[in-house]
Design a protein around this motif. Structure first.
Motif, PDB file in Angstrom:
ATOM      1  N   UNK A 130       3.142   2.219  13.035  1.00 30.09           N
ATOM      2  CA  UNK A 130       2.587   1.100  13.799  1.00 30.09           C
ATOM      3  C   UNK A 130       1.125   1.293  14.211  1.00 30.09           C
ATOM      4  N   UNK A 131       0.621   2.531  14.161  1.00 33.46           N
ATOM      5  CA  UNK A 131      -0.789   2.781  14.494  1.00 33.46           C
ATOM      6  C   UNK A 131      -1.675   2.803  13.253  1.00 33.46           C
ATOM      7  N   UNK A 132      -1.060   2.647  12.070  1.00 35.95           N
ATOM      8  CA  UNK A 132      -1.828   2.656  10.833  1.00 35.95           C
ATOM      9  C   UNK A 132      -1.962   4.021  10.193  1.00 35.95           C
ATOM     10  N   UNK A 133      -1.314   5.033  10.776  1.00 39.74           N
ATOM     11  CA  UNK A 133      -1.373   6.387  10.231  1.00 39.74           C
ATOM     12  C   UNK A 133      -0.332   6.558   9.129  1.00 39.74           C
ATOM     13  N   UNK A 134      -0.692   7.291   8.086  1.00 44.25           N
ATOM     14  CA  UNK A 134       0.249   7.592   7.010  1.00 44.25           C
ATOM     15  C   UNK A 134       1.353   8.496   7.548  1.00 44.25           C
ATOM     16  N   UNK A 135       2.563   8.293   7.025  1.00 46.91           N
ATOM     17  CA  UNK A 135       3.715   9.061   7.501  1.00 46.91           C
ATOM     18  C   UNK A 135       3.709  10.465   6.918  1.00 46.91           C
ATOM     19  N   UNK A 136       3.966  11.447   7.776  1.00 47.95           N
ATOM     20  CA  UNK A 136       4.102  12.833   7.346  1.00 47.95           C
ATOM     21  C   UNK A 136       5.586  13.176   7.341  1.00 47.95           C
ATOM     22  N   UNK A 137       6.053  13.673   6.219  1.00 47.72           N
ATOM     23  CA  UNK A 137       7.436  14.130   6.092  1.00 47.72           C
ATOM     24  C   UNK A 137       7.460  15.638   6.293  1.00 47.72           C
ATOM     25  N   UNK A 138       8.382  16.096   7.114  1.00 47.48           N
ATOM     26  CA  UNK A 138       8.556  17.523   7.369  1.00 47.48           C
ATOM     27  C   UNK A 138       9.860  17.979   6.749  1.00 47.48           C
ATOM     28  N   UNK A 139       9.965  19.255   6.454  1.00 52.71           N
ATOM     29  CA  UNK A 139      11.191  19.802   5.882  1.00 52.71           C
ATOM     30  C   UNK A 139      12.382  19.395   6.737  1.00 52.71           C
ATOM     31  N   UNK A 140      13.429  18.903   6.078  1.00 53.34           N
ATOM     32  CA  UNK A 140      14.631  18.493   6.776  1.00 53.34           C
ATOM     33  C   UNK A 140      14.691  17.009   7.092  1.00 53.34           C
ATOM     34  N   UNK A 141      13.547  16.297   6.977  1.00 57.56           N
ATOM     35  CA  UNK A 141      13.530  14.853   7.219  1.00 57.56           C
ATOM     36  C   UNK A 141      14.299  14.126   6.129  1.00 57.56           C
ATOM     37  N   UNK A 142      14.744  12.919   6.441  1.00 59.18           N
ATOM     38  CA  UNK A 142      15.371  12.045   5.457  1.00 59.18           C
ATOM     39  C   UNK A 142      14.266  11.243   4.774  1.00 59.18           C
ATOM     40  N   UNK A 143      14.397  11.021   3.475  1.00 59.83           N
ATOM     41  CA  UNK A 143      13.437  10.200   2.729  1.00 59.83           C
ATOM     42  C   UNK A 143      14.136   8.952   2.238  1.00 59.83           C
ATOM     43  N   UNK A 144      13.518   7.790   2.326  1.00 63.23           N
ATOM     44  CA  UNK A 144      12.334   7.449   3.109  1.00 63.23           C
ATOM     45  C   UNK A 144      12.689   7.205   4.572  1.00 63.23           C
ATOM     46  N   UNK A 145      11.723   7.371   5.450  1.00 59.94           N
ATOM     47  CA  UNK A 145      12.001   7.159   6.873  1.00 59.94           C
ATOM     48  C   UNK A 145      12.108   5.675   7.175  1.00 59.94           C
ATOM     49  N   UNK A 146      11.482   4.823   6.355  1.00 57.99           N
ATOM     50  CA  UNK A 146      11.670   3.378   6.444  1.00 57.99           C
ATOM     51  C   UNK A 146      11.615   2.814   5.033  1.00 57.99           C
ATOM     52  N   UNK A 147      12.315   1.726   4.825  1.00 54.23           N
ATOM     53  CA  UNK A 147      12.347   1.116   3.505  1.00 54.23           C
ATOM     54  C   UNK A 147      11.068   0.312   3.269  1.00 54.23           C
ATOM     55  N   UNK A 148      10.480   0.481   2.120  1.00 56.62           N
ATOM     56  CA  UNK A 148       9.321  -0.316   1.722  1.00 56.62           C
ATOM     57  C   UNK A 148       9.322  -0.425   0.209  1.00 56.62           C
ATOM     58  N   UNK A 149       8.619  -1.413  -0.281  1.00 56.13           N
ATOM     59  CA  UNK A 149       8.547  -1.632  -1.724  1.00 56.13           C
ATOM     60  C   UNK A 149       8.029  -0.378  -2.414  1.00 56.13           C
ATOM     61  N   UNK A 150       8.781   0.132  -3.347  1.00 54.23           N
ATOM     62  CA  UNK A 150       8.362   1.297  -4.114  1.00 54.23           C
ATOM     63  C   UNK A 150       8.880   2.625  -3.600  1.00 54.23           C
ATOM     64  N   UNK A 151       9.510   2.647  -2.438  1.00 56.76           N
ATOM     65  CA  UNK A 151       9.945   3.920  -1.863  1.00 56.76           C
ATOM     66  C   UNK A 151      11.030   4.594  -2.689  1.00 56.76           C
ATOM     67  N   UNK A 152      11.911   3.798  -3.285  1.00 55.30           N
ATOM     68  CA  UNK A 152      13.020   4.403  -4.008  1.00 55.30           C
ATOM     69  C   UNK A 152      13.122   3.930  -5.454  1.00 55.30           C
ATOM     70  N   UNK A 153      11.981   3.676  -6.066  1.00 52.43           N
ATOM     71  CA  UNK A 153      11.999   3.367  -7.494  1.00 52.43           C
ATOM     72  C   UNK A 153      12.323   4.646  -8.261  1.00 52.43           C
ATOM     73  N   UNK A 154      12.827   4.508  -9.470  1.00 51.26           N
ATOM     74  CA  UNK A 154      13.147   5.682 -10.281  1.00 51.26           C
ATOM     75  C   UNK A 154      11.922   6.557 -10.477  1.00 51.26           C
ATOM     76  N   UNK A 155      10.767   5.932 -10.700  1.00 49.79           N
ATOM     77  CA  UNK A 155       9.528   6.687 -10.913  1.00 49.79           C
ATOM     78  C   UNK A 155       9.130   7.476  -9.670  1.00 49.79           C
TER      79      UNK A 155
END
Length: 66
Positions: free
Chosen positions: A19-44
């Motif tokens: 919400x502040x415009x910052x890119x999301x940082x994933x840390x070890x143990x996090x679930x991917x993706x933290x929010x659904x967005x276009x392209x997050x779970x494409x095969x590529x």
């Protein structure tokens, strides 16, 4: 399918910003993706992150898929 982060990374997709415009940082143990967005779970995208050693597929009970 569920994915868990195994190596920390910053999501470069602009659709993943918080919400502040910052890119999301994933840390070890996090679930991917933290929010659904276009392209997050494409095969590529999933192949890129899995083959790059950033995420791995996990079963519903949180154990690594085989």
């Amino acid at each position: 399918m569920a994915y868990q982060v195994i190596k920390a990374f910053t999501d470069s997709n602009l659709n993943s910003v918080d919400e502040t415009g910052e890119k999301h940082v994933y840390w070890e143990g996090d679930e991917y993706p933290y929010k659904q967005y276009a392209g997050a779970q494409t095969k590529l995208r999933l192949a890129e992150l899995t083959n790059g050693g950033f995420i791995e597929e996990v079963n519903e009970d949180e154990r690594t898929a085989e």
